[in-house]
Design an enzyme around this catalytic site. Structure first.
Site, PDB file in Angstrom:
ATOM      1  N   LEU A 132       0.888  -1.162   0.000  1.00 44.76           N
ATOM      2  CA  LEU A 132       0.000   0.000   0.000  1.00 44.76           C
ATOM      3  C   LEU A 132       0.922   1.207   0.000  1.00 44.76           C
ATOM      4  CD1 LEU A 132      -2.674  -0.974   2.697  1.00 44.76           C
ATOM      5  CD2 LEU A 132      -2.961  -0.930   0.220  1.00 44.76           C
ATOM      6  N   ASP A 133       0.506   2.291  -0.645  1.00 47.29           N
ATOM      7  CA  ASP A 133       1.336   3.501  -0.656  1.00 47.29           C
ATOM      8  C   ASP A 133       1.540   3.992   0.777  1.00 47.29           C
ATOM      9  OD1 ASP A 133       1.230   3.350  -3.396  1.00 47.29           O
ATOM     10  OD2 ASP A 133      -0.400   4.818  -3.573  1.00 47.29           O
ATOM     11  N   LYS A 134       2.559   4.820   0.930  1.00 51.89           N
ATOM     12  CA  LYS A 134       2.876   5.353   2.263  1.00 51.89           C
ATOM     13  C   LYS A 134       1.657   6.053   2.887  1.00 51.89           C
ATOM     14  CE  LYS A 134       6.193   8.431   4.413  1.00 51.89           C
ATOM     15  NZ  LYS A 134       6.700   9.755   4.100  1.00 51.89           N
TER      16      LYS A 134
END
Ligand code: URA
Length: 239
Positions: free
Chosen positions: A106-108
């Site tokens: 998942l993106d930051k």
């Protein structure tokens, strides 16, 4: 049937260091078996039957571990990062010793459902592009999301690199200057949800994953919290 093994072997397999390290940990009185301090690391014990503790950590001896996390923002979904906190840093040592890793990324700034496991086969199955495992996201999107976007996503949109996405299901929860939506996709390209909305001239400003395959984010998990999968969750996920 009892399956005893040497204590130092059990603890070494779980990542507590070399046999020499473990001898030293035992000598310091840090290891208990069924609540009795054990000073010798060479004794035999059945790790499936006895309660082994190192310090305060209860060792649960099994091959695989499956954790559901509500990933917080600003934490990287990787096992190591030189600059940022990772999801592994949020996990107790008693699980970390199993070498768990996040299943996909998942993106930051993305929150929500993240599965962590050391079961490579299951991870592979869930991530394989051929399996088309559904993933549902909740998002806040700048711009009015309309039926036109539902149709576009259903047909597949072309991302900025020319890739045409598979059909996906867009549900509008609120259509306004900042819209709220749920989107189910069947693939996992880099920044996929954000790029899909860019393809229809809109910007995702908040993103949270709600489901992956049969697994749904437990609403009782606060950001950064995690728990083991239940037997039912694991069974549905593996079938
Ligand atoms: N899509 C994105 O754009 N980001 C994520 O983190 C997951 C899906």
């Amino acid at each position: 049937m009892s399956k005893t093994q040497r204590l130092d072997k059990i603890l070494a397999n779980l990542g507590f260091g070399s046999r020499k390290d473990i001898r030293s940990i035992c000598k310091q009185g840090l290891v208990t078996i069924d609540n009795k301090v054990v000073k010798s690391s060479s004794i035999h014990v059945d790790p499936y039957q006895s309660e082994i503790k190192v310090g305060e950590d209860l060792i649960e001896y099994r091959e695989f571990v499956y954790l559901m996390m509500n990933k917080p923002p600003d934490v990287i979904s990787a096992t190591e990062d030189s600059r940022h906190e990772t999801v592994i840093d949020l996990i107790d040592t008693s699980f970390r010793v199993f070498d768990v890793f996040p299943v996909g990324r998942l993106d930051k700034d993305t929150e929500g459902l993240l599965l962590l496991t050391n079961d490579g086969q299951l991870a592979h199955k869930l991530l394989s592009p051929k399996k088309h495992v559904p993933k549902t996201y909740y998002a806040k999107v700048e711009g009015k999301v309309t039926d036109k976007d539902i149709k576009a996503f259903k047909a597949g949109v072309t991302l900025e690199d020319g890739y045409k996405t598979l059909p996906s299901e867009l549900e509008i929860i609120k259509s306004a200057d900042v819209s709220e939506i749920a989107l189910t996709i069947y693939e996992g390209k880099f920044h996929q949800v954000k790029r899909m909305f860019e393809a229809v001239d809109k910007k995702v400003i908040y993103l949270k994953r709600l489901t992956m395959g049969t697994l749904s984010l437990d609403k009782d998990l606060e950001l950064g919290e995690y728990r083991e999968l239940t037997e039912d969750e694991l069974e549905s996920l593996t079938n």
